[in-house]
Design a protein around this motif. Structure first.
Motif, PDB file in Angstrom:
ATOM      1  N   TRP A 110     -10.794  -9.875 -17.302  1.00 51.43           N
ATOM      2  CA  TRP A 110     -10.392  -8.482 -17.175  1.00 51.43           C
ATOM      3  C   TRP A 110      -9.220  -8.395 -16.195  1.00 51.43           C
ATOM      4  O   TRP A 110      -9.122  -9.189 -15.266  1.00 51.43           O
ATOM      5  CB  TRP A 110     -11.544  -7.618 -16.635  1.00 51.43           C
ATOM      6  N   TYR A 112      -7.305  -6.165 -13.388  1.00 51.66           N
ATOM      7  CA  TYR A 112      -7.465  -5.036 -12.462  1.00 51.66           C
ATOM      8  C   TYR A 112      -6.296  -4.061 -12.582  1.00 51.66           C
ATOM      9  O   TYR A 112      -6.411  -2.888 -12.272  1.00 51.66           O
ATOM     10  CB  TYR A 112      -7.575  -5.556 -11.033  1.00 51.66           C
ATOM     11  N   LEU A 116      -4.173  -7.196  -5.724  1.00 56.63           N
ATOM     12  CA  LEU A 116      -5.082  -6.649  -4.730  1.00 56.63           C
ATOM     13  C   LEU A 116      -5.358  -7.719  -3.677  1.00 56.63           C
ATOM     14  O   LEU A 116      -5.606  -8.880  -4.005  1.00 56.63           O
ATOM     15  CB  LEU A 116      -6.395  -6.236  -5.406  1.00 56.63           C
ATOM     16  N   LEU A 118      -7.839  -8.223  -0.325  1.00 55.21           N
ATOM     17  CA  LEU A 118      -8.944  -7.674   0.446  1.00 55.21           C
ATOM     18  C   LEU A 118      -8.765  -8.047   1.910  1.00 55.21           C
ATOM     19  O   LEU A 118      -8.653  -9.225   2.241  1.00 55.21           O
ATOM     20  CB  LEU A 118     -10.283  -8.228  -0.058  1.00 55.21           C
ATOM     21  N   SER A 119      -8.727  -7.042   2.759  1.00 52.40           N
ATOM     22  CA  SER A 119      -8.761  -7.300   4.195  1.00 52.40           C
ATOM     23  C   SER A 119     -10.210  -7.478   4.611  1.00 52.40           C
ATOM     24  O   SER A 119     -11.126  -7.081   3.873  1.00 52.40           O
ATOM     25  CB  SER A 119      -8.121  -6.131   4.952  1.00 52.40           C
ATOM     26  N   SER A 120     -10.403  -8.047   5.764  1.00 49.20           N
ATOM     27  CA  SER A 120     -11.771  -8.282   6.238  1.00 49.20           C
ATOM     28  C   SER A 120     -12.581  -6.993   6.195  1.00 49.20           C
ATOM     29  O   SER A 120     -12.148  -5.961   6.716  1.00 49.20           O
ATOM     30  CB  SER A 120     -11.734  -8.820   7.666  1.00 49.20           C
ATOM     31  N   GLY A 121     -13.724  -7.078   5.561  1.00 48.69           N
ATOM     32  CA  GLY A 121     -14.585  -5.910   5.422  1.00 48.69           C
ATOM     33  C   GLY A 121     -14.442  -5.203   4.089  1.00 48.69           C
ATOM     34  O   GLY A 121     -15.327  -4.458   3.675  1.00 48.69           O
ATOM     35  N   ASP A 122     -13.316  -5.436   3.404  1.00 45.53           N
ATOM     36  CA  ASP A 122     -13.115  -4.814   2.092  1.00 45.53           C
ATOM     37  C   ASP A 122     -13.968  -5.528   1.049  1.00 45.53           C
ATOM     38  O   ASP A 122     -14.317  -6.708   1.204  1.00 45.53           O
ATOM     39  CB  ASP A 122     -11.647  -4.898   1.665  1.00 45.53           C
ATOM     40  N   THR A 123     -14.266  -4.809  -0.006  1.00 37.96           N
ATOM     41  CA  THR A 123     -15.044  -5.394  -1.092  1.00 37.96           C
ATOM     42  C   THR A 123     -14.325  -5.226  -2.417  1.00 37.96           C
ATOM     43  O   THR A 123     -13.480  -4.332  -2.580  1.00 37.96           O
ATOM     44  CB  THR A 123     -16.432  -4.734  -1.215  1.00 37.96           C
ATOM     45  N   PHE A 124     -14.664  -6.095  -3.347  1.00 39.97           N
ATOM     46  CA  PHE A 124     -14.164  -6.004  -4.724  1.00 39.97           C
ATOM     47  C   PHE A 124     -15.352  -6.245  -5.645  1.00 39.97           C
ATOM     48  O   PHE A 124     -15.998  -7.292  -5.579  1.00 39.97           O
ATOM     49  CB  PHE A 124     -13.085  -7.049  -4.988  1.00 39.97           C
ATOM     50  N   THR A 125     -15.648  -5.255  -6.457  1.00 43.67           N
ATOM     51  CA  THR A 125     -16.807  -5.349  -7.338  1.00 43.67           C
ATOM     52  C   THR A 125     -16.373  -5.335  -8.794  1.00 43.67           C
ATOM     53  O   THR A 125     -15.567  -4.490  -9.203  1.00 43.67           O
ATOM     54  CB  THR A 125     -17.770  -4.168  -7.089  1.00 43.67           C
ATOM     55  N   VAL A 126     -16.877  -6.284  -9.566  1.00 43.15           N
ATOM     56  CA  VAL A 126     -16.706  -6.259 -11.023  1.00 43.15           C
ATOM     57  C   VAL A 126     -17.949  -5.585 -11.585  1.00 43.15           C
ATOM     58  O   VAL A 126     -19.048  -6.144 -11.535  1.00 43.15           O
ATOM     59  CB  VAL A 126     -16.556  -7.677 -11.604  1.00 43.15           C
ATOM     60  N   ALA A 127     -17.763  -4.354 -12.047  1.00 45.17           N
ATOM     61  CA  ALA A 127     -18.882  -3.543 -12.540  1.00 45.17           C
ATOM     62  C   ALA A 127     -18.903  -3.634 -14.059  1.00 45.17           C
ATOM     63  O   ALA A 127     -18.058  -3.034 -14.736  1.00 45.17           O
ATOM     64  CB  ALA A 127     -18.739  -2.095 -12.074  1.00 45.17           C
ATOM     65  N   PHE A 128     -19.837  -4.392 -14.568  1.00 46.98           N
ATOM     66  CA  PHE A 128     -19.910  -4.583 -16.014  1.00 46.98           C
ATOM     67  C   PHE A 128     -20.262  -3.268 -16.704  1.00 46.98           C
ATOM     68  O   PHE A 128     -21.273  -2.631 -16.371  1.00 46.98           O
ATOM     69  CB  PHE A 128     -20.930  -5.660 -16.362  1.00 46.98           C
ATOM     70  N   SER A 130     -19.094  -0.548 -16.262  1.00 52.05           N
ATOM     71  CA  SER A 130     -19.119   0.509 -15.237  1.00 52.05           C
ATOM     72  C   SER A 130     -20.519   0.786 -14.712  1.00 52.05           C
ATOM     73  O   SER A 130     -20.781   1.869 -14.186  1.00 52.05           O
ATOM     74  CB  SER A 130     -18.505   1.816 -15.771  1.00 52.05           C
TER      75      SER A 130
ATOM     76  N   TYR B 217     -12.842   0.074   5.850  1.00 45.49           N
ATOM     77  CA  TYR B 217     -13.021  -0.883   4.765  1.00 45.49           C
ATOM     78  C   TYR B 217     -12.860  -0.157   3.427  1.00 45.49           C
ATOM     79  O   TYR B 217     -13.232   1.010   3.283  1.00 45.49           O
ATOM     80  CB  TYR B 217     -14.409  -1.526   4.831  1.00 45.49           C
ATOM     81  N   VAL B 218     -12.324  -0.898   2.461  1.00 45.89           N
ATOM     82  CA  VAL B 218     -12.075  -0.311   1.148  1.00 45.89           C
ATOM     83  C   VAL B 218     -12.944  -1.008   0.112  1.00 45.89           C
ATOM     84  O   VAL B 218     -13.003  -2.246   0.067  1.00 45.89           O
ATOM     85  CB  VAL B 218     -10.593  -0.470   0.750  1.00 45.89           C
ATOM     86  N   ASN B 220     -13.219  -1.767  -3.643  1.00 50.02           N
ATOM     87  CA  ASN B 220     -12.444  -1.771  -4.885  1.00 50.02           C
ATOM     88  C   ASN B 220     -13.380  -2.125  -6.030  1.00 50.02           C
ATOM     89  O   ASN B 220     -14.222  -3.015  -5.908  1.00 50.02           O
ATOM     90  CB  ASN B 220     -11.326  -2.817  -4.809  1.00 50.02           C
ATOM     91  N   LEU B 222     -13.583  -2.974 -10.228  1.00 53.57           N
ATOM     92  CA  LEU B 222     -13.000  -3.206 -11.549  1.00 53.57           C
ATOM     93  C   LEU B 222     -14.079  -2.863 -12.571  1.00 53.57           C
ATOM     94  O   LEU B 222     -15.095  -3.551 -12.657  1.00 53.57           O
ATOM     95  CB  LEU B 222     -12.566  -4.670 -11.709  1.00 53.57           C
TER      96      LEU B 222
END
Lengths: 141, 355
Positions: A110, A112, A116, A118-128, A130, B217-218, B220, B222
């Motif tokens: 997929w 995005y 992108l 990510l800074s420390s503390g940031d998250t990135f989620t792959v939401a299948f 949605s 914190y952000v 994100n 997908l």
């Protein structure tokens, strides 16, 4: 919603009984290199971002994978996958790739839509599909 | 976890000189959150030496000493809490030397980095009811901004009213008679544009106003669409021209009725077959082709007509027919002329005959 993109090899691997999605471990890995449908597993792995700051080489497993059939339609689902940067940044990246780490076979990816980091503390989620915590990944009819 | 919304942990104040000022928290501060503390003191520059809660480490993010007003303003923050700090806990500001006219206000917030980003301040020692300070362009789009004020007023509790997008978290008045005031407010950003903190006060205040920001914190996401695959089979047409290959043995072959047509051949390997068919009408020009064998040919009565021929290969045939009137014979010329004349008359008015 980001479109599902197919690696060509997957349909052949299905016929060659490469995958056992009832028990194999499937992972999401991140890349900043645009994938191609013709990419091999080796090509996909080589394009992965560097490990560190919360990102493990090979990516993160999609938990609780399940494959079920209803009225002739097989649906493969799993828990969402979340990456959290810790102690530094992750990325930049743009693409999330799904692959079977047990069988060393690529499945899909997929986009995005933009780079992108990510800074420390940031998250990135792959939401299948949605889903809030899990969702369908693909169907086979 | 993305940037949360700050919640107050309460505040307290004192007019008495002391080495400490202790705040009893009014809410639980959850694990992972960061506690932010704003302190007013008059001990002097560097008057706040530490903040403690018995477990977590706090670091100074901003300090300002206004010698004209003998008013210090400090902002401190904790590390991300390893465990929840329960309501009723003590957060203590330590002064050196002792300080009087002190005030402390605290809050916690989830989803922030405890390293501050922007700090800025404005000193308004000449007095103001509406001091302002701007952050300038932010380093990150998502940040938590703490706006705070410490000062003295004209002998009464001076209350702040915050400008948008700030929300008040609380204010303390350590020495009401001197209008001692310390207040704390927050705002959350979604862009890097400069934000101005410009509260208005119920009376003239003399002191400092400051802003301190913390990167949020952000989260994100997908949203991955479902893929689909389909397995499609091709239609299989079963019919003639299909060959059944079989090894030697005994087989029974059955099938649906078939209509034999001219030019259609039934191919079969060596074996025994029964061939049946429906009746067929023999018409002129239609030939029945057959290999060497014994055949029985029967049919309905037929009227023989001139130039009609029945073609058959070698074999035995039975030919039957209706009586035929002979119409042609040899005779001398005079008789032939007379017969032709009679025939002409018969043709004109009678039945059809051959020449």
């Amino acid at each position: 919603m980001a479109s599902y993109n197919k690696y060509n090899a997957f349909v052949q691997d299905i016929c060659n009984k490469v995958h056992d999605l009832s028990s194999d471990v499937c992972k999401i890995s991140l890349s900043n290199t645009a994938p191609s449908a013709a990419d091999s597993y080796a090509t996909m792995i080589a394009a992965e971002i560097s490990a560190g700051n919360g990102y493990t080489a090979g990516g993160t497993a999609a938990g609780s994978p399940s494959s079920s059939q209803t009225s002739g339609t097989e649906t493969f689902s799993a828990n969402n996958v979340t990456f959290t940067a810790s102690g530094g940044s992750i990325g930049p990246f743009r693409y999330a790739r799904l692959y079977n780490s047990t069988a060393s076979a690529n499945i899909s990816w997929w986009d995005y839509g933009s780079n992108l980091t990510l800074s420390s503390g940031d998250t990135f989620t792959v939401a299948f599909n949605s889903g809030a915590s899990s969702g369908s990944i693909f169907t086979l009819v | 976890m993305g940037l949360g919304t700050p919640a107050t942990l309460g505040g307290t104040n004192s007019a008495a000189s002391s080495a400490t000022l202790s705040l009893t928290t009014s809410a639980d501060a959850p694990a992972g959150s960061v506690i932010i503390v704003v302190v007013q003191q008059n001990a002097g520059s560097g008057g706040v030496t530490s903040i403690t809660d018995g477990t977590n480490t706090y670091t100074q993010k901003f300090t300002r000493w206004d010698a004209t007003q003998s008013c210090g303003l400090d902002v401190w923050s904790s590390v991300a809490l390893g465990a929840q700090l329960n309501s009723g806990s003590s957060i203590v500001a330590h002064f050196s030397p002792n300080s009087s006219t002190t005030g402390i206000q605290a809050c916690y917030c989830t989803g922030i980095d405890n390293a501050s980003d922007v700090t800025n301040y404005t000193e308004f020692t000449a007095g103001s009811t509406s001091p302002t300070v701007a952050t300038g362009t932010m380093a990150y789009a998502v940040e938590l901004i703490i706006g705070c004020v410490a000062g003295f007023g004209a002998g009464s509790n001076i209350t702040p009213t915050d400008n948008s997008p700030f929300t008040q978290l609380g204010a303390q008045h350590g020495y009401a008679a001197q209008g001692a005031t310390v207040s704390m407010a927050y705002a959350k950003t979604t862009t890097t544009s400069s934000v101005t903190y410009a509260p208005t006060f119920s009376g003239t205040l003399y002191g400092d106003i400051a802003v301190v920001s913390f990167r949020g914190y952000v989260d994100n996401t997908l949203n991955a669409a479902v893929g689909s695959y389909s397995i499609n089979g091709l239609a299989a047409f079963l019919g003639k021209q299909f060959i059944l290959a079989a090894t030697a043995g005994a087989y029974a072959i059955t099938g649906v009725a078939t209509q034999m047509r001219r030019g259609v051949r039934l191919l079969a390997a060596v074996g025994s077959y029964s061939l049946t068919g429906i009746a067929t009408t023999l018409s002129r020009g239609v030939r029945l082709g057959a290999a060497v064998g014994a055949y029985t040919l029967s049919g309905s009565p037929i009227t023989g007509k001139l130039a009609w021929r029945l073609l058959a290969t070698a074999g035995s045939y039975t030919l039957t027919g209706a009586a035929l009137v002979a119409a042609y014979f040899a005779a001398p010329a005079p008789y032939i002329r007379k017969v032709k004349a009679v025939l002409q008359k018969l043709r004109a008015s009678g039945p059809t005959l051959g020449r």
